[in-house]
Scaffold this motif. Sequence first.
Motif, PDB file in Angstrom:
ATOM      1  N   LYS A 197     -25.254 -31.116   5.224  1.00  0.00           N
ATOM      2  CA  LYS A 197     -23.599 -30.366   5.377  1.00  0.00           C
ATOM      3  C   LYS A 197     -22.763 -32.237   5.368  1.00  0.00           C
ATOM      4  N   SER A 198     -21.521 -31.963   4.740  1.00  0.00           N
ATOM      5  CA  SER A 198     -20.568 -32.873   4.593  1.00  0.00           C
ATOM      6  C   SER A 198     -19.758 -32.754   6.087  1.00  0.00           C
ATOM      7  N   GLU A 199     -19.120 -33.414   7.025  1.00  0.00           N
ATOM      8  CA  GLU A 199     -18.502 -33.560   8.151  1.00  0.00           C
ATOM      9  C   GLU A 199     -17.122 -33.680   7.970  1.00  0.00           C
ATOM     10  N   LYS A 200     -16.271 -33.492   8.527  1.00  0.00           N
ATOM     11  CA  LYS A 200     -14.926 -34.140   8.110  1.00  0.00           C
ATOM     12  C   LYS A 200     -14.869 -34.956   9.548  1.00  0.00           C
ATOM     13  N   ILE A 201     -14.047 -36.521   9.602  1.00  0.00           N
ATOM     14  CA  ILE A 201     -13.810 -37.500   9.273  1.00  0.00           C
ATOM     15  C   ILE A 201     -12.823 -38.194  10.180  1.00  0.00           C
ATOM     16  N   GLU A 202     -12.383 -37.945  11.359  1.00  0.00           N
ATOM     17  CA  GLU A 202     -11.655 -38.009  12.401  1.00  0.00           C
ATOM     18  C   GLU A 202     -10.652 -39.617  11.844  1.00  0.00           C
ATOM     19  N   ASP A 203      -9.627 -39.013  11.430  1.00  0.00           N
ATOM     20  CA  ASP A 203      -8.569 -40.720  10.788  1.00  0.00           C
ATOM     21  C   ASP A 203      -8.901 -40.864   9.555  1.00  0.00           C
ATOM     22  N   VAL A 204      -9.591 -40.348   8.505  1.00  0.00           N
ATOM     23  CA  VAL A 204      -9.826 -40.355   7.583  1.00  0.00           C
ATOM     24  C   VAL A 204      -9.314 -39.092   5.820  1.00  0.00           C
ATOM     25  N   ASP A 205      -9.109 -39.491   5.942  1.00  0.00           N
ATOM     26  CA  ASP A 205      -8.465 -38.500   4.381  1.00  0.00           C
ATOM     27  C   ASP A 205      -9.863 -38.646   3.288  1.00  0.00           C
ATOM     28  N   THR A 206     -10.523 -37.133   4.263  1.00  0.00           N
ATOM     29  CA  THR A 206     -11.397 -36.655   3.233  1.00  0.00           C
ATOM     30  C   THR A 206     -11.379 -34.951   2.569  1.00  0.00           C
ATOM     31  N   THR A 207     -10.547 -35.334   2.520  1.00  0.00           N
ATOM     32  CA  THR A 207      -9.628 -33.581   1.772  1.00  0.00           C
ATOM     33  C   THR A 207     -10.354 -33.838   0.293  1.00  0.00           C
ATOM     34  N   GLU A 264     -11.257 -50.075  10.907  1.00  0.00           N
ATOM     35  CA  GLU A 264     -11.846 -48.597  11.709  1.00  0.00           C
ATOM     36  C   GLU A 264     -11.834 -47.797  10.487  1.00  0.00           C
ATOM     37  N   LYS A 265     -11.150 -47.567   9.527  1.00  0.00           N
ATOM     38  CA  LYS A 265     -11.639 -46.680   8.616  1.00  0.00           C
ATOM     39  C   LYS A 265     -13.533 -47.312   7.521  1.00  0.00           C
ATOM     40  N   ILE A 266     -12.786 -47.898   7.689  1.00  0.00           N
ATOM     41  CA  ILE A 266     -14.588 -48.185   6.800  1.00  0.00           C
ATOM     42  C   ILE A 266     -15.900 -48.243   7.956  1.00  0.00           C
ATOM     43  N   TYR A 267     -15.173 -48.297   8.997  1.00  0.00           N
ATOM     44  CA  TYR A 267     -16.796 -48.346   9.932  1.00  0.00           C
ATOM     45  C   TYR A 267     -16.715 -46.704  10.142  1.00  0.00           C
ATOM     46  N   LYS A 268     -15.890 -45.880  10.332  1.00  0.00           N
ATOM     47  CA  LYS A 268     -16.013 -44.863  10.737  1.00  0.00           C
ATOM     48  C   LYS A 268     -16.546 -43.206   9.257  1.00  0.00           C
ATOM     49  N   LEU A 269     -15.945 -43.918   8.048  1.00  0.00           N
ATOM     50  CA  LEU A 269     -16.286 -43.632   6.944  1.00  0.00           C
ATOM     51  C   LEU A 269     -18.193 -44.132   6.834  1.00  0.00           C
ATOM     52  N   PHE A 270     -18.457 -45.568   6.586  1.00  0.00           N
ATOM     53  CA  PHE A 270     -20.458 -45.606   7.293  1.00  0.00           C
ATOM     54  C   PHE A 270     -20.681 -44.947   8.302  1.00  0.00           C
ATOM     55  N   GLY A 271     -19.947 -44.670   9.281  1.00  0.00           N
ATOM     56  CA  GLY A 271     -20.453 -44.329  10.364  1.00  0.00           C
ATOM     57  C   GLY A 271     -20.938 -43.201  10.110  1.00  0.00           C
ATOM     58  N   ASN A 272     -20.392 -42.091   9.565  1.00  0.00           N
ATOM     59  CA  ASN A 272     -20.005 -41.248   9.329  1.00  0.00           C
ATOM     60  C   ASN A 272     -21.943 -40.868   8.556  1.00  0.00           C
ATOM     61  N   LEU A 274     -10.355 -44.894  -2.034  1.00  0.00           N
ATOM     62  CA  LEU A 274     -11.470 -45.652  -1.983  1.00  0.00           C
ATOM     63  C   LEU A 274     -10.561 -47.045  -1.472  1.00  0.00           C
ATOM     64  N   ALA A 275      -9.887 -47.078  -2.522  1.00  0.00           N
ATOM     65  CA  ALA A 275      -9.118 -49.085  -1.738  1.00  0.00           C
ATOM     66  C   ALA A 275      -8.606 -48.493  -0.583  1.00  0.00           C
ATOM     67  N   SER A 276      -7.309 -47.669  -0.226  1.00  0.00           N
ATOM     68  CA  SER A 276      -6.820 -47.388   0.654  1.00  0.00           C
ATOM     69  C   SER A 276      -7.755 -46.911   1.629  1.00  0.00           C
ATOM     70  N   ILE A 277      -8.894 -46.673   2.145  1.00  0.00           N
ATOM     71  CA  ILE A 277      -9.550 -46.697   3.168  1.00  0.00           C
ATOM     72  C   ILE A 277      -9.750 -47.623   3.267  1.00  0.00           C
ATOM     73  N   THR A 278     -10.523 -48.784   2.311  1.00  0.00           N
ATOM     74  CA  THR A 278     -11.337 -49.828   2.334  1.00  0.00           C
ATOM     75  C   THR A 278     -10.635 -51.081   3.271  1.00  0.00           C
ATOM     76  N   SER A 279      -9.072 -51.110   3.326  1.00  0.00           N
ATOM     77  CA  SER A 279      -8.502 -51.802   3.581  1.00  0.00           C
ATOM     78  C   SER A 279      -7.983 -51.734   5.300  1.00  0.00           C
ATOM     79  N   ASP A 280      -8.596 -50.347   5.997  1.00  0.00           N
ATOM     80  CA  ASP A 280      -8.742 -50.494   7.012  1.00  0.00           C
ATOM     81  C   ASP A 280     -10.532 -50.838   7.682  1.00  0.00           C
TER      82      ASP A 280
END
Length: 199
Positions: free
Chosen positions: A92-102, A133-141, A125-131
Motif C-alpha cells: 500500500k502506498s500512503e499519501k504524503i503531506e505537503d508533497v504532490d503525489t497525485t 523538507e519534501k525530500i525528507y518526507k518523501l524518503f521518510g515515507n 522529481l526536480a520540483s520535489i528535490t528542490s525542497d
Amino acid sequence: LKKEFMSTKNIDNNKRLSTLFKILDNENQIMQRTDQKATTLLSILGVFMVFFIVHFLKLQMNWLIFLTVIVYFLAAFFTMINLILVISPRIKSEKIEDVDTTKGNPLFFAGISKYPNSTEYSNHLASITSDDEKIYKLFGNQVFALGTINLYKFKHMNRAIISFIIAISSELIIIIAMAWARAIPFLIQKFPNLNNFIN
C-alpha cells in the motif's frame, strides 16, 4: 551570519538525509535477505515434496500414516501460501503531506509507471528535490513503507518456517513408521520372543 546559518542548516539536512538513507539501505538489505530465505525454503520444500510424491503410492496405509499424510499436506500447503506472501507481499502506498503525489510516488515503481513520459517524471522529481523538507518526507515515507513490508514479510516467514518444520517432521514420522513396519518381520525372524512382546 546568514551564510553561517544557511551552512549550519545544510549540514543538519545532510545529517538527517544521511541517517534516512542508512535506514533505507538497512531495510532494503533485510528485504533482500528475507526474499532469499523464502526462495531457498520454497526450493527445499519442492525437493521434499517431489521425493514424497514419488514414494507416496508405496505407502502401506494405517491410521498413523493416514493422519500424518493429512498433516503433511496441510503443513506443506500452508508453507507455500506463506512463502508466496513473503515473495509477493501486498503493498500500500500512503499519501504524503505537503508533497504532490497525485500522479504517483516518484520513488515507487507503481507510482513511476503512472507518469506519461520520462520528461514529466523528471520535472516532477526536480520540483520535489528542490525542497529539502519534501525530500525528507518523501524518503521518510519510503522508509516507513519498507518497514511495514518487512514486518509483513517477517510475520509470514515465521509462519512458513513453523509449518515447514511440521511438514518435514510429518514426513520423517512417515519414514520412521515405514522403516519400522519393514523391520518388524526381520526382527521377529531374528528374535522370535519379540513377537510375544509386540503382541
